[in-house]
Design a protein around this motif. Structure first.
Motif, PDB file in Angstrom:
ATOM      1  N   VAL A  37      -1.947   2.950   8.556  1.00 43.79           N
ATOM      2  CA  VAL A  37      -0.944   3.336   7.570  1.00 43.79           C
ATOM      3  C   VAL A  37      -1.495   4.545   6.833  1.00 43.79           C
ATOM      4  O   VAL A  37      -2.530   4.452   6.167  1.00 43.79           O
ATOM      5  N   CYS A  38      -0.812   5.673   6.983  1.00 43.09           N
ATOM      6  CA  CYS A  38      -1.302   6.913   6.387  1.00 43.09           C
ATOM      7  C   CYS A  38      -0.206   7.527   5.525  1.00 43.09           C
ATOM      8  O   CYS A  38       0.916   7.733   5.983  1.00 43.09           O
ATOM      9  N   VAL A  39      -0.528   7.782   4.276  1.00 45.92           N
ATOM     10  CA  VAL A  39       0.389   8.445   3.351  1.00 45.92           C
ATOM     11  C   VAL A  39      -0.273   9.737   2.901  1.00 45.92           C
ATOM     12  O   VAL A  39      -1.401   9.722   2.405  1.00 45.92           O
ATOM     13  N   SER A  40       0.421  10.847   3.109  1.00 48.55           N
ATOM     14  CA  SER A  40      -0.137  12.143   2.720  1.00 48.55           C
ATOM     15  C   SER A  40       0.910  12.939   1.953  1.00 48.55           C
ATOM     16  O   SER A  40       2.109  12.686   2.061  1.00 48.55           O
ATOM     17  N   VAL A  70      -4.579  12.423   0.881  1.00 47.46           N
ATOM     18  CA  VAL A  70      -4.308  11.459   1.943  1.00 47.46           C
ATOM     19  C   VAL A  70      -4.880  10.096   1.575  1.00 47.46           C
ATOM     20  O   VAL A  70      -6.004   9.998   1.079  1.00 47.46           O
ATOM     21  N   VAL A  71      -4.078   9.060   1.817  1.00 43.03           N
ATOM     22  CA  VAL A  71      -4.540   7.671   1.772  1.00 43.03           C
ATOM     23  C   VAL A  71      -4.359   7.145   3.192  1.00 43.03           C
ATOM     24  O   VAL A  71      -3.236   7.110   3.708  1.00 43.03           O
ATOM     25  N   ASP A  72      -5.445   6.757   3.832  1.00 44.19           N
ATOM     26  CA  ASP A  72      -5.430   6.379   5.248  1.00 44.19           C
ATOM     27  C   ASP A  72      -6.052   4.985   5.391  1.00 44.19           C
ATOM     28  O   ASP A  72      -7.250   4.822   5.208  1.00 44.19           O
ATOM     29  N   THR A 112      -9.670   7.840   1.375  1.00 46.68           N
ATOM     30  CA  THR A 112      -8.823   8.751   0.600  1.00 46.68           C
ATOM     31  C   THR A 112      -9.525  10.084   0.481  1.00 46.68           C
ATOM     32  O   THR A 112     -10.751  10.166   0.574  1.00 46.68           O
ATOM     33  N   GLY A 113      -8.736  11.116   0.274  1.00 43.17           N
ATOM     34  CA  GLY A 113      -9.372  12.405   0.078  1.00 43.17           C
ATOM     35  C   GLY A 113      -8.410  13.561   0.170  1.00 43.17           C
ATOM     36  O   GLY A 113      -7.203  13.387   0.343  1.00 43.17           O
ATOM     37  N   THR A 114      -8.990  14.731   0.048  1.00 44.61           N
ATOM     38  CA  THR A 114      -8.245  15.978   0.098  1.00 44.61           C
ATOM     39  C   THR A 114      -8.667  16.743   1.340  1.00 44.61           C
ATOM     40  O   THR A 114      -9.804  17.195   1.440  1.00 44.61           O
ATOM     41  N   MET A 164       0.815  -1.181   0.000  1.00 48.98           N
ATOM     42  CA  MET A 164       0.000   0.000   0.000  1.00 48.98           C
ATOM     43  C   MET A 164       0.867   1.256   0.000  1.00 48.98           C
ATOM     44  O   MET A 164       0.587   2.186  -0.737  1.00 48.98           O
ATOM     45  N   VAL A 165       1.901   1.272   0.836  1.00 44.18           N
ATOM     46  CA  VAL A 165       2.774   2.445   0.908  1.00 44.18           C
ATOM     47  C   VAL A 165       3.449   2.684  -0.442  1.00 44.18           C
ATOM     48  O   VAL A 165       3.490   3.812  -0.944  1.00 44.18           O
ATOM     49  N   GLN A 166       3.941   1.621  -1.050  1.00 42.34           N
ATOM     50  CA  GLN A 166       4.617   1.760  -2.342  1.00 42.34           C
ATOM     51  C   GLN A 166       3.665   2.324  -3.397  1.00 42.34           C
ATOM     52  O   GLN A 166       4.023   3.231  -4.146  1.00 42.34           O
ATOM     53  N   GLU A 167       2.456   1.810  -3.445  1.00 47.92           N
ATOM     54  CA  GLU A 167       1.483   2.296  -4.433  1.00 47.92           C
ATOM     55  C   GLU A 167       1.114   3.747  -4.171  1.00 47.92           C
ATOM     56  O   GLU A 167       1.023   4.559  -5.089  1.00 47.92           O
TER      57      GLU A 167
END
Length: 86
Positions: free
Chosen positions: A31-34, A75-77, A66-68, A1-4
């Motif tokens: 796992v949160c990527v922003s 953000v992908v959370d 996901t969202g803004t 998920m983080v890689q994508e």
């Protein structure tokens, strides 16, 4: 998920920063990527990135949002059951 999620930042935005946060509490791995996206380099995506992330996390019993946020960025959370507690 983080890689994508990080690949999506590089592929689809003009972000200058990405942050990855991992947190395990009460049997849930978050796992949160922003990013600080300032605009998209491409039009709407026709790929499977976000859909694939949701499908994989769902198979593990988790959820993805996901969202803004109001302050901008994207953000992908994900929240995935991890068993045990911390």
């Amino acid at each position: 998920m983080v890689q994508e999620a990080l690949s999506n930042v590089l592929r689809h935005s003009d972000a200058t920063k990405a942050v990855v946060v991992l947190d395990r509490r009460n049997g849930v791995l978050r796992v949160c990527v922003s990013d600080n996206v300032r605009g998209s380099r491409a039009g709407p995506s026709t790929g499977w990135g976000l859909t694939g992330m949701r499908e994989r996390v769902t198979l593990l019993g988790g959820t993805v949002e996901t969202g803004t946020p109001d302050g901008g960025g994207f953000v992908v959370d994900a929240r995935i059951p991890a068993g045990g507690s911390s």
